[in-house]
Design a protein around this motif. Structure first.
Motif, PDB file in Angstrom:
ATOM      1  N   LYS A 158       0.829  -1.200   0.000  1.00 60.25           N
ATOM      2  CA  LYS A 158       0.000   0.000   0.000  1.00 60.25           C
ATOM      3  C   LYS A 158       0.870   1.260   0.000  1.00 60.25           C
ATOM      4  O   LYS A 158       0.633   2.186  -0.782  1.00 60.25           O
ATOM      5  N   SER A 159       1.872   1.300   0.871  1.00 63.82           N
ATOM      6  CA  SER A 159       2.768   2.453   0.936  1.00 63.82           C
ATOM      7  C   SER A 159       3.499   2.651  -0.384  1.00 63.82           C
ATOM      8  O   SER A 159       3.645   3.780  -0.867  1.00 63.82           O
ATOM      9  N   LEU A 160       3.939   1.537  -0.962  1.00 61.04           N
ATOM     10  CA  LEU A 160       4.662   1.596  -2.228  1.00 61.04           C
ATOM     11  C   LEU A 160       3.771   2.120  -3.344  1.00 61.04           C
ATOM     12  O   LEU A 160       4.182   2.964  -4.146  1.00 61.04           O
ATOM     13  N   PHE A 161       2.522   1.628  -3.380  1.00 59.01           N
ATOM     14  CA  PHE A 161       1.582   2.042  -4.422  1.00 59.01           C
ATOM     15  C   PHE A 161       1.220   3.525  -4.273  1.00 59.01           C
ATOM     16  O   PHE A 161       1.193   4.268  -5.260  1.00 59.01           O
ATOM     17  N   GLU A 198       5.827  -0.317 -14.514  1.00 59.02           N
ATOM     18  CA  GLU A 198       5.785   1.135 -14.391  1.00 59.02           C
ATOM     19  C   GLU A 198       6.333   1.608 -13.043  1.00 59.02           C
ATOM     20  O   GLU A 198       7.081   2.571 -12.949  1.00 59.02           O
ATOM     21  N   ILE A 199       5.941   0.888 -11.987  1.00 60.45           N
ATOM     22  CA  ILE A 199       6.381   1.258 -10.638  1.00 60.45           C
ATOM     23  C   ILE A 199       7.893   1.078 -10.491  1.00 60.45           C
ATOM     24  O   ILE A 199       8.581   1.918  -9.918  1.00 60.45           O
ATOM     25  N   SER A 200       8.412  -0.019 -11.033  1.00 66.51           N
ATOM     26  CA  SER A 200       9.851  -0.313 -10.923  1.00 66.51           C
ATOM     27  C   SER A 200      10.701   0.683 -11.690  1.00 66.51           C
ATOM     28  O   SER A 200      11.856   0.930 -11.327  1.00 66.51           O
ATOM     29  N   ASN A 201      10.139   1.257 -12.740  1.00 61.08           N
ATOM     30  CA  ASN A 201      10.902   2.196 -13.577  1.00 61.08           C
ATOM     31  C   ASN A 201      10.943   3.613 -13.038  1.00 61.08           C
ATOM     32  O   ASN A 201      11.618   4.484 -13.599  1.00 61.08           O
ATOM     33  N   THR A 202      10.174   3.869 -11.941  1.00 60.69           N
ATOM     34  CA  THR A 202      10.150   5.249 -11.393  1.00 60.69           C
ATOM     35  C   THR A 202      11.207   5.407 -10.308  1.00 60.69           C
ATOM     36  O   THR A 202      11.677   4.443  -9.748  1.00 60.69           O
TER      37      THR A 202
END
Length: 246
Positions: free
Chosen positions: A175-178, A242-246
C-alpha cells in the motif's frame, strides 16, 4: 484430603510441562516462571494482581518486548552494516520487526497453545502470534536481563531469518509503495472499503482500489488494513513495470 493432593500434584505437573517447553523455546533455563505465565494471559481473563490490584495480562510485556527487540535489531544492524545511513538502517529494522514477520515467528514457535483466554482461539486475529512473541521477549528481559534477550533474538530471529541483501528487496507494505508511486506520478487513487460478511461467520471487509477513476484491483480480508494491502499488492503486480521504472 486425597482430592486436595491430586489438585496440587496436577498443578505441579502443569508447571513442570510449561517449564520444560519454555526452556526448549528460549534455549536457556528460566528462573521465575511468573513472568512467562503472564506473557500468555489474554486480557479477557480479567486477572488482577493480588498485591497491586492492577490487571495482569501480556500487554505490558508486549510493549516491553517490542522495545527490547527493536533495540537488539538496531544494534545488530549498526554493527553489521557500517555503511548504512539512518534511513537505510531504519528501513531494514522495520522489515525485520514487521507485524507480518513477528506473526510468522510466533506461529513457528506455536506460542498460541500457551495462551489463556476466555475467547476461542479460532476468534483471534493473526496479530496474536506476534503479540505473544513480543511478550515472551519482555518476560525474558524481566527474568534474565538484556544479554539473554539478545541471545534469544539471535537464535530465533537473526540467525534463521535475517539476510540483509535479501531484505533490501523485500516489500513490507504494498500500500505504501503504491501510494508513493501514485503521488510521484500525480495519479488519483482511492480505496473504497465496505463490510462484506457474505457466508462467513467472522466479519470481513472488501475493498475496491480506484486509479484515475477506474477499478484496478480488489481485496477481501478480516480487517480493513489487510483488505487494502491485498488490493494494493494486486495493483502493484498489475503495474509492476511502471512502478519499478520510477
Amino acid at each position: 484430603m486425597g482430592f486436595i493432593r491430586k489438585i496440587i500434584k496436577t498443578r505441579s505437573i502443569r508447571d513442570e510441562y510449561f517449564f520444560i517447553e519454555i526452556k526448549r523455546i528460549i534455549g536457556f533455563t528460566p528462573k521465575d516462571l511468573h513472568f512467562y505465565k503472564t506473557a500468555f494471559i489474554h486480557r479477557s481473563i480479567k486477572k488482577i494482581d493480588k498485591e497491586s490490584g492492577l490487571p495482569q495480562n501480556y500487554e505490558r510485556l508486549e510493549f516491553l518486548g517490542d522495545a527490547m527487540l527493536s533495540s537488539i535489531i538496531a544494534a545488530y544492524l549498526f554493527e553489521e552494516v557500517p555503511s548504512g545511513d539512518e534511513g537505510y538502517l531504519t528501513q531494514m529494522r522495520s522489515k525485520i520487526v514487521s507485524r507480518e514477520h513477528l506473526n510468522e515467528l510466533g506461529r513457528d514457535l506455536d506460542l498460541l497453545k500457551f495462551v489463556k483466554s476466555t475467547v476461542a482461539k479460532s476468534k483471534f486475529g493473526e496479530n496474536i502470534h506476534g503479540n505473544v512473541f513480543e511478550a515472551l521477549i519482555g518476560a525474558i528481559y524481566l527474568d534474565r536481563g538484556y544479554k539473554y534477550c539478545e541471545k534469544f533474538v539471535q537464535k530465533r530471529v537473526i540467525i534463521p531469518y535475517v539476510d540483509v541483501p535479501k531484505l533490501e528487496g523485500k516489500i513490507t507494505s504494498y500500500k505504501s509503495l503504491f501510494i508513493e508511486w501514485c503521488q510521484k506520478q500525480k495519479k488519483d487513487f482511492k480505496y473504497q472499503v465496505y463490510e462484506d460478511t457474505g457466508k462467513n461467520t467472522i466479519k470481513h471487509f472488501s475493498v475496491k482500489l480506484f486509479l484515475d477513476g477506474k477499478i484496478i484491483a480488489k481485496g477481501r480480508a478480516t480487517s480493513k488494513k489487510k483488505a487494502e494491502e491485498t488490493a494494493s499488492k494486486r495493483a502493484y503486480y498489475a503495474f509492476q513495470q511502471e512502478i519499478s521504472n520510477t
